[in-house]
Design an enzyme around this catalytic site. Structure first.
Site, PDB file in Angstrom:
ATOM      1  N   HIS A  59       0.848  -1.246  -0.003  1.00  0.00           N
ATOM      2  CA  HIS A  59       0.006  -0.057   0.110  1.00  0.00           C
ATOM      3  C   HIS A  59       1.022   1.161   0.059  1.00  0.00           C
ATOM      4  CE1 HIS A  59      -2.495  -2.957   2.448  1.00  0.00           C
ATOM      5  NE2 HIS A  59      -3.466  -2.403   1.644  1.00  0.00           N
ATOM      6  N   ASP A  62       2.568   1.697   3.536  1.00  0.00           N
ATOM      7  CA  ASP A  62       3.205   0.880   4.006  1.00  0.00           C
ATOM      8  C   ASP A  62       4.759   1.301   3.741  1.00  0.00           C
ATOM      9  OD1 ASP A  62       1.117  -0.873   4.302  1.00  0.00           O
ATOM     10  OD2 ASP A  62       1.366  -2.023   2.677  1.00  0.00           O
ATOM     11  N   MET A  93       2.765  -5.664  -7.628  1.00  0.00           N
ATOM     12  CA  MET A  93       1.442  -5.062  -7.403  1.00  0.00           C
ATOM     13  C   MET A  93       1.625  -4.139  -6.446  1.00  0.00           C
ATOM     14  SD  MET A  93      -0.893  -5.230  -4.560  1.00  0.00           S
ATOM     15  CE  MET A  93      -1.660  -6.584  -3.911  1.00  0.00           C
ATOM     16  N   GLU A 186     -10.792  -6.219  -5.142  1.00  0.00           N
ATOM     17  CA  GLU A 186     -10.867  -7.401  -4.258  1.00  0.00           C
ATOM     18  C   GLU A 186     -12.112  -7.116  -3.295  1.00  0.00           C
ATOM     19  OE1 GLU A 186      -7.445  -7.509  -1.725  1.00  0.00           O
ATOM     20  OE2 GLU A 186      -8.315  -8.798  -0.305  1.00  0.00           O
ATOM     21  N   LYS A 188     -14.842  -8.327  -0.170  1.00  0.00           N
ATOM     22  CA  LYS A 188     -14.825  -8.687   1.305  1.00  0.00           C
ATOM     23  C   LYS A 188     -16.411  -8.668   1.949  1.00  0.00           C
ATOM     24  CE  LYS A 188     -12.246  -8.676   5.296  1.00  0.00           C
ATOM     25  NZ  LYS A 188     -11.047  -7.992   6.256  1.00  0.00           N
ATOM     26  N   GLU A 222      -9.581 -13.330  -2.555  1.00  0.00           N
ATOM     27  CA  GLU A 222      -8.833 -13.984  -1.493  1.00  0.00           C
ATOM     28  C   GLU A 222      -9.677 -14.842  -0.775  1.00  0.00           C
ATOM     29  OE1 GLU A 222      -7.179 -10.887   1.367  1.00  0.00           O
ATOM     30  OE2 GLU A 222      -8.148 -12.213   2.997  1.00  0.00           O
ATOM     31  N   HIS A 225     -12.001 -14.181   2.446  1.00  0.00           N
ATOM     32  CA  HIS A 225     -12.871 -13.214   2.230  1.00  0.00           C
ATOM     33  C   HIS A 225     -14.099 -14.109   1.575  1.00  0.00           C
ATOM     34  CE1 HIS A 225     -10.219  -9.495   2.036  1.00  0.00           C
ATOM     35  NE2 HIS A 225      -9.799 -10.082   3.056  1.00  0.00           N
ATOM     36  N   ASP A 250      -5.110 -13.457  -3.701  1.00  0.00           N
ATOM     37  CA  ASP A 250      -4.730 -13.104  -2.435  1.00  0.00           C
ATOM     38  C   ASP A 250      -4.766 -14.773  -1.574  1.00  0.00           C
ATOM     39  OD1 ASP A 250      -3.894 -10.748  -2.674  1.00  0.00           O
ATOM     40  OD2 ASP A 250      -5.233 -10.041  -1.231  1.00  0.00           O
ATOM     41  N   ASP A 260     -12.162 -12.223  10.256  1.00  0.00           N
ATOM     42  CA  ASP A 260     -10.878 -12.313   9.050  1.00  0.00           C
ATOM     43  C   ASP A 260      -9.510 -12.520   9.724  1.00  0.00           C
ATOM     44  OD1 ASP A 260      -9.768 -12.301   6.546  1.00  0.00           O
ATOM     45  OD2 ASP A 260      -9.313  -9.792   6.855  1.00  0.00           O
ATOM     46  N   ASP A 262      -6.874 -14.567   8.007  1.00  0.00           N
ATOM     47  CA  ASP A 262      -5.469 -14.293   7.210  1.00  0.00           C
ATOM     48  C   ASP A 262      -4.532 -15.286   7.677  1.00  0.00           C
ATOM     49  OD1 ASP A 262      -6.691 -12.095   5.611  1.00  0.00           O
ATOM     50  OD2 ASP A 262      -5.867 -10.615   7.056  1.00  0.00           O
ATOM     51  N   ASP A 292      -1.490 -13.156   1.339  1.00  0.00           N
ATOM     52  CA  ASP A 292      -2.156 -11.864   2.191  1.00  0.00           C
ATOM     53  C   ASP A 292      -2.553 -12.475   3.389  1.00  0.00           C
ATOM     54  OD1 ASP A 292      -2.944  -9.807   3.151  1.00  0.00           O
ATOM     55  OD2 ASP A 292      -4.740  -9.345   1.748  1.00  0.00           O
TER      56      ASP A 292
HETATM   57  C1  GCO Z   1      -7.958  -7.916   4.227  1.00  0.00           C
HETATM   58  C2  GCO Z   1      -7.584  -7.440   2.947  1.00  0.00           C
HETATM   59  C3  GCO Z   1      -6.425  -6.627   3.013  1.00  0.00           C
HETATM   60  C4  GCO Z   1      -6.299  -6.148   1.429  1.00  0.00           C
HETATM   61  C5  GCO Z   1      -5.089  -5.392   1.059  1.00  0.00           C
HETATM   62  C6  GCO Z   1      -5.342  -4.833  -0.185  1.00  0.00           C
HETATM   63  O1  GCO Z   1      -7.063  -8.701   4.815  1.00  0.00           O
HETATM   64  O2  GCO Z   1      -9.146  -7.714   4.824  1.00  0.00           O
HETATM   65  O3  GCO Z   1      -6.783  -8.557   2.383  1.00  0.00           O
HETATM   66  O4  GCO Z   1      -5.099  -6.982   3.068  1.00  0.00           O
HETATM   67  O5  GCO Z   1      -6.009  -7.302   0.467  1.00  0.00           O
HETATM   68  O6  GCO Z   1      -5.148  -4.225   2.123  1.00  0.00           O
HETATM   69  O7  GCO Z   1      -5.594  -3.738  -0.161  1.00  0.00           O
HETATM   70 MN    MN Z   2      -6.305  -9.290   0.567  1.00  0.00          MN
HETATM   71 MN    MN Z   3      -8.209 -10.869   4.503  1.00  0.00          MN
END
Ligand code: GCO
Ligand code: MN
Ligand code: MN
Length: 390
Positions: A59, A62, A93, A186, A188, A222, A225, A250, A260, A262, A292
């Site tokens: 990002h 970041d 990316m 993306e 979610k 993702e 998600h 992702d 979420d 991850d 991700d």
């Molecule tokens: C999350 C998202 C984020 C996005 C990322 C890209 O965990 O909800 O995946 O990680 O992918 O911020 O903008």
């Molecule tokens: Mn993501």
């Molecule tokens: Mn996520």
């Protein structure tokens, strides 16, 4: 990781990438503070080089603090480029944070305040400039704050229109600057908002054809998600692929009915991860395989390396399992058997004549039912392969 032998060693052609925010995750959650120190971006790049990753994503913030002066920004970017070069890591990316700063409390592109919407566009254009400078060709848009706690605040179709206007605007900017980006949207369903607009990849696949430059825009599904929405992730990925829209992916993992998470790729549901890897490899997806995800909150910095190596290792193990599955004689025989009919009437392409003969045909349902569909055996063979006894 001591268990990493040559067989599952990541190579650049695997196109494994990680976001700066993934290894940089300090384990903060809504109830507890950071447990790990901040890793400077250039140190993250060094770790990625060390564990054998190919790419790093980011990002805007970041890397560059939101209020950095342009001189500061240029110095940071210069040093980051050098770190990427030194450690043999590319930037495939880039994306923009339209969720962290409090100004986006009501969303970015869909916010009710037109000034916030304008700022969101400006911030995204600058993030596109940054990504282009670093060589990125994919730009992800994740609308984390584009949603609601109460539907009293705006009509949901108004949000869709605002989102469309924003993406159209950014496509024009992409063309004008000659950046050659592909946008990957993306989805979610929730978190951090109670409801996020465009909750699934399927919603985005319906939205994209309504844009002015649909060819420039695809999706970034993702794992976590889609699973949060209770969906079969691989099915969504397959639909995106079939539509020519799988621009990025992702990878992570998620348990049903949770926040979420991850999680490390393949750590919660290795069987679903297997079908996904098999799909990506079977169809020859050649985009980045982006993880991700982040390490457990209980880990220290060494654990972060274990986490990153583990994501790639699991992918490569599952890739090997997929090849074994594809080459298995019994599986091949069953696949052949189940795709053949017993009967005399085959499905022919539509024509008046074919439709007339199909209308007149009489089906022997009893005979059809006699044909075996040995999916139990097929699934058990899959499980045997996954559990390492076949
Ligand atoms: C999350 C998202 C984020 C996005 C990322 C890209 O965990 O909800 O995946 O990680 O992918 O911020 O903008
Ligand atoms: Mn993501
Ligand atoms: Mn996520």
């Amino acid at each position: 990781m001591s268990t990493n032998n040559g067989r599952f060693q990541p190579k650049p052609e695997d196109k494994f990438s990680f976001g700066l925010w993934t290894l940089g995750n300090r384990g903060r959650d809504p109830f507890g503070d950071a447990v790990r120190p901040t890793l400077p971006p250039n140190d993250i790049v060094a770790i990625l080089g060390e564990v054998g990753a190919w790419g790093v994503n980011l990002h805007d913030n970041d890397l560059v603090p939101i209020d950095a002066s342009s001189a500061e920004r240029d110095r940071i970017v210069r040093e980051f480029k050098q770190a990427c070069k030194d450690h043999g890591v590319v930037v495939p990316m880039a994306t923009v944070s339209l969720f962290f700063h409090p100004v986006f409390r009501d969303g970015g592109f869909t916010a009710n305040d037109p000034e916030v919407r304008a700022y969101a566009l400006q911030k995204t254009m600058r993030a596109m400039d940054l990504g282009a400078e670093l060589g990125a060709k994919i730009f992800v848009l994740w609308g984390g704050r584009e949603g609601v706690e109460t539907d009293a605040c705006r009509r949901a179709d108004e949000a869709v229109k605002r989102l469309r206007d924003a993406v159209n605007y950014l496509c024009e900017y992409n063309i004008t600057c000659g950046y050659g980006y592909k946008f990957a949207l993306e989805a979610k369903p929730n978190e951090p908002r109670a409801d996020i607009y465009m909750p699934t990849t399927g919603h985005y696949l319906g939205f994209i054809p309504t844009l002015e430059h649909p060819e420039m825009v695809g999706v970034n599904p993702e794992v976590a998600h889609e699973q949060m929405a209770g969906l079969n992730f691989m099915h969504g990925v397959a639909q995106a692929w079939e539509a020519g829209k799988l621009f990025h992916i992702d990878l992570n993992d998620q348990m049903p009915g949770r926040y979420d998470q991850d999680l490390r790729f393949g750590s919660a549901n290795p069987k679903a991860a297997f079908w996904l890897v098999k799909f990506l490899e079977d169809v020859g997806y050649d985009g980045p395989r982006h993880f991700d995800a982040h390490a457990y909150r209980t880990e220290d910095c060494c654990g972060v390396k274990d986490f990153a190596s583990g994501c790639m290792r699991t992918y490569l193990i599952l890739k090997e399992k997929a090849a074994r599955w594809n080459g298995d004689r019994e599986i091949r025989a069953i696949l052949k058997e189940i795709s053949q009919g017993n009967g005399t009437s085959a499905l022919a392409k539509y024509s008046k004549k074919n439709a007339a003969s199909l209308s007149a045909h009489s089906f022997d349902k009893e005979a059809i039912l006699k044909k075996r569909l040995p999916y139990e055996r097929l699934d058990q063979l899959t499980v045997d392969i996954l559990l390492g006894v076949r």
